[in-house]
Every structure is written in structure tokens, then in C-alpha cells.
Design an enzyme around this catalytic site. Structure first.
Site, PDB file in Angstrom:
ATOM      1  N   CYS A 147      18.506  83.212  70.729  1.00 52.57           N
ATOM      2  CA  CYS A 147      18.016  81.980  71.056  1.00 52.57           C
ATOM      3  C   CYS A 147      18.053  80.770  70.147  1.00 52.57           C
ATOM      4  O   CYS A 147      17.998  79.772  70.614  1.00 52.57           O
ATOM      5  CB  CYS A 147      16.907  82.227  71.871  1.00 52.57           C
ATOM      6  SG  CYS A 147      16.689  83.531  72.903  1.00 52.57           S
ATOM      7  N   HIS A 275      10.078  75.622  72.503  1.00 51.52           N
ATOM      8  CA  HIS A 275      10.724  76.773  73.058  1.00 51.52           C
ATOM      9  C   HIS A 275      10.376  77.309  74.335  1.00 51.52           C
ATOM     10  O   HIS A 275      11.125  77.584  75.385  1.00 51.52           O
ATOM     11  CB  HIS A 275      10.749  78.097  71.974  1.00 51.52           C
ATOM     12  CG  HIS A 275      11.744  78.709  72.320  1.00 51.52           C
ATOM     13  ND1 HIS A 275      13.312  78.774  72.447  1.00 51.52           N
ATOM     14  CD2 HIS A 275      11.871  80.427  72.491  1.00 51.52           C
ATOM     15  CE1 HIS A 275      13.987  79.974  72.697  1.00 51.52           C
ATOM     16  NE2 HIS A 275      12.899  80.935  72.820  1.00 51.52           N
ATOM     17  N   HIS A 309      16.128  79.509  80.712  1.00 52.04           N
ATOM     18  CA  HIS A 309      16.292  79.859  79.379  1.00 52.04           C
ATOM     19  C   HIS A 309      17.914  80.031  79.461  1.00 52.04           C
ATOM     20  O   HIS A 309      18.563  80.963  79.532  1.00 52.04           O
ATOM     21  CB  HIS A 309      15.584  81.049  79.117  1.00 52.04           C
ATOM     22  CG  HIS A 309      15.752  81.305  77.392  1.00 52.04           C
ATOM     23  ND1 HIS A 309      16.393  80.312  76.764  1.00 52.04           N
ATOM     24  CD2 HIS A 309      15.056  82.307  76.621  1.00 52.04           C
ATOM     25  CE1 HIS A 309      16.241  81.099  75.486  1.00 52.04           C
ATOM     26  NE2 HIS A 309      15.316  82.010  75.679  1.00 52.04           N
TER      27      HIS A 309
END
Length: 383
Positions: A147, A275, A309
Site C-alpha cells: 500500500c 492512511h 482502499h
């Protein structure tokens, strides 16, 4: 959220989620996803047929947003094709095409003829396609660190520019939905059956999305009115394959390295794009990190309630949100956090706020403790 910066800003301003019930996976999976409209109808130009796949189609849509192709062409004319680097992040590249090829094996166990295209069955598929599409001949690098992938590309590009190896860089990231990702995260018990709720007390998992984004990095003198990449921080604590360090060791190292490299005090940061995946542990660790590092005047939020995400594309996607905050003075609200977790301090912006943003950070924390933080500032800002 739509195509381009204007659509992104309108979605943020209206606090409207782009998540929808899962209508993608080949087998039923009760979850919500962020799916890009029009991708099935998109097509690559004929000359790029060897790279045809969902991920590269999304990359092509991204390259055609906001006049980006023209800007890269101008930079190519100014610097030369071999003096512009290409750095792209992705976690799965075109694995969706490889999934399809395996589903359609012939009687001898071979890929079907139309899928016998080695260019799409490789982690470097995205970078190779984008290099061909942009006509770039400089250093070309694929970053695949989960990520944090398309946040770390900014760091790689800045280093090469500083060393004089290149004069400019295209950075970006693309990740698309595929069954490997949807069912893989579900197997880890990380996927929520509801739209994700970052930093909410009752959060119970992530929603997965897809995105593409690109940026052009040049030295300040080449674009004096553009916002600036002040610094970056990277760290890898290798605490666990999928769970963050309980005290946020690697995340904190990346954050403080970004502040130090940018010459910033924490109090100078106006906004942080977190995040904030809506997983139990990630949000807990990140909330604590914000609370012990920044004053209440620093605003912070996750925008994954809008997008889900987007994995390896989340770094570039959320960097653009941070840059929109600087350009338009928009602090986006933490969509989905209707019952704030008490661990979240006074910095958290639960609804949109309008205020000047001179400095913005963007956090990208990946599996394996592979973390990155980017620091951006308005043109002319002096730390």
C-alpha cells in the site's frame, strides 16, 4: 469519484462516497467496492494492443485526465525523452489478466491464444505500458511495496533528480479490482460487509477500490508556481506480514523522516491525509501517532470512505487529495466516522472544513511495515 481533479474535488466537497455493493467478483462476496465507471467500455489504442488488460486500460484513462499527456510532451521537448524518469507503483499490476488466462486454460494446460501476451503477465506490465504510451526513455522503475507503492515513487524520483541522473519524472500508480485481491483480503478477515468506516468506534474492516493517478515532478525553477514536494520519509519495520507494529514504529520513523527532510516542525503541518483503512489495528496505531505528534490545529482525516482502499494506487490518489487541500483550502471530512473512536484526538476533522492549507502530509502504510510519508507545500512556502 469520477475522472479528473474536478470530479474528485466535487465528490469531496459534497461528502459523497463512491463505494457501491460488490458487483465485480466472479463468485459472491458480500462487501462494498470502489469501482471506476466506464472501464469495461474503455479500450487502448491499437498500437498498444499487447498491453491490453484492465489495469492498463485504467492507466490509459488516468494519463488522459487534466491535460497530463500534453504536459509530459512539453517536458519531453524541454528535457529530452531520455532525461525523464518513470516511477510507478502497483501492488498487483495486471494479475487480473493472468487470473483470466488460468481460468481459460486449454486441454493441454496452456493459456488461450489471445492471452499469450507476456507483456501483461509480469509485475512490470504497468511501467512498460506507460513508458511506451508517453514515449519516455529514461530510467523506468516499478515499485511494489503493497500500500505504500505509489507514495514511494515520489521518493525514488526526487533522489534521481537530486543526483542529476534525470531532469524530471513522471510518477504514479494504478491498481485495479481483481478476485485475488478481493478474496485474499477477505481470507485475512479484513474486509467489511458494509462501506468502510475509518476511525469509527465500530469499524470492522476495509472496502477495496481501484484508481489511477499520475504527476509530473520537475525542479522548482521549471515550475515555480506549482506546489512543491518538500520531503519524504520511508521506513520498514518488518514487524508482521499484515499487522502494523503496535506502537507504530515504522510509521513514526517514516513520518518524522519526512518532517526532518522537509525542515518542518509538526506545528507547521496544516493537514494530514491519513492512511486510515478502517481496519482495527491500523486506525488504532495511526490515531495514536497523530495524537502524540501534532497539535490540535493540525487537521487530519482519512478519505478511504470516499474511495475504498486502492492498495498500490492509494499513495498517488491520496497525494492528489493533499494537493487539492493546498490548492483549494479544503480539509476533507473523515467520511464514515460517524461514531469517532475515543483514541482519535482533537486534530481529526469529521466534516469538511474550509481553511488555508500551506503544508499537507500524506501517509501510506503498507503490509510488512513498509511505510512512507510525503510532505507537500504551496508554491513559495519556506519552512
Amino acid at each position: 469519484m469520477g475522472h479528473g481533479l474536478a470530479a474528485q474535488r466535487e465528490t469531496l466537497e459534497s461528502m459523497r462516497s463512491g463505494l457501491r455493493p460488490n458487483d465485480f467478483s466472479r463468485a459472491p462476496l458480500a462487501c462494498w467496492i470502489g469501482r471506476v465507471d466506464g472501464l469495461e467500455q474503455a479500450a487502448l489504442p491499437a498500437e498498444y494492443a499487447p498491453w491490453e488488460c484492465r489495469n492498463n486500460r485504467l492507466a490509459w484513462l488516468g494519463l488522459n485526465q487534466d491535460g497530463f499527456l500534453a504536459r509530459v510532451q512539453q517536458a519531453r521537448q524541454r528535457h529530452g525523452a531520455n532525461r525523464i524518469g518513470l516511477f510507478v507503483g502497483t501492488s498487483t499490476s495486471s494479475i487480473g489478466a493472468t487470473e483470466e488466462a488460468y481460468r481459460r486454460l486449454d486441454a493441454d494446460g496452456n493459456f488461450p491464444a489471445d492471452m499469450q501476451r507476456p507483456a501483461i503477465h509480469a509485475p512490470h506490465s504497468l511501467a512498460a505500458f506507460v513508458a511506451a504510451a508517453l514515449g519516455l526513455e529514461g530510467p523506468c522503475l516499478t515499485v511494489s511495496t503493497a500500500c505504500s507503492s505509489s507514495a514511494k515513487v515520489f521518493a525514488s524520483a526526487q533522489r534521481m533528480i537530486a543526483l542529476g541522473l534525470i531532469d524530471a519524472a513522471v510518477v504514479g500508480g494504478v491498481d485495479t479490482l481483481c478476485d485475488s485481491v478481493l478474496f485474499g483480503f477477505n481470507a485475512l478477515e479484513l474486509v467489511s460487509t458494509q462501506p468502510c468506516r475509518p476511525f469509527d468506534l465500530t469499524r470492522d474492516g476495509i472496502s477495496i477500490g481501484e484508481a489511477a493517478g499520475f504527476a509530473l515532478l520537475q525542479r522548482v525553477e521549471a515550475a515555480p508556481q506549482a506546489p512543491r514536494l518538500l520531503g519524504y520519509g520511508e521506513a520498514s519495520d518488518a514487524h508482521h506480514m499484515s499487522t502494523p507494529h503496535p506502537q507504530g514504529l515504522g510509521a513514526g520513523l517514516a513520518l518524522h523522516a519526512a518532517l526532518a527532510r522537509a525542515g518542518l516542525d509538526a506545528a507547521q503541518v496544516d493537514y494530514i491525509n491519513l492512511h486510515g483503512t478502517a481496519s482495527q489495528k491500523n486506525d488504532e496505531v495511526e490515531a495514536a501517532l497523530v495524537s502524540r505528534t501534532f497539535p490540535a490545529t493540525t487537521r487530519a482525516s482519512s478519505t478511504k470512505g470516499f474511495t475504498g482502499h486502492t492498495l498500490g494506487a492509494s499513495g498517488i490518489l491520496e497525494a492528489t487529495v493533499a494537493l487539492q487541500a493546498i490548492e483549494h483550502g479544503l480539509v476533507p471530512g473523515n467520511l464514515g466516522g460517524d461514531t469517532p473512536d475515543p483514541a482519535c484526538g482533537p486534530s481529526f476533522a469529521w466534516r469538511n472544513e474550509q481553511q488555508p492549507v500551506r503544508v499537507a502530509l500524506s501517509n501510506s502504510f503498507g503490509f510488512g511495515g513498509n511505510n512512507a510519508c510525503l510532505a507537500f507545500a504551496a508554491a513559495g512556502f519556506a519552512a
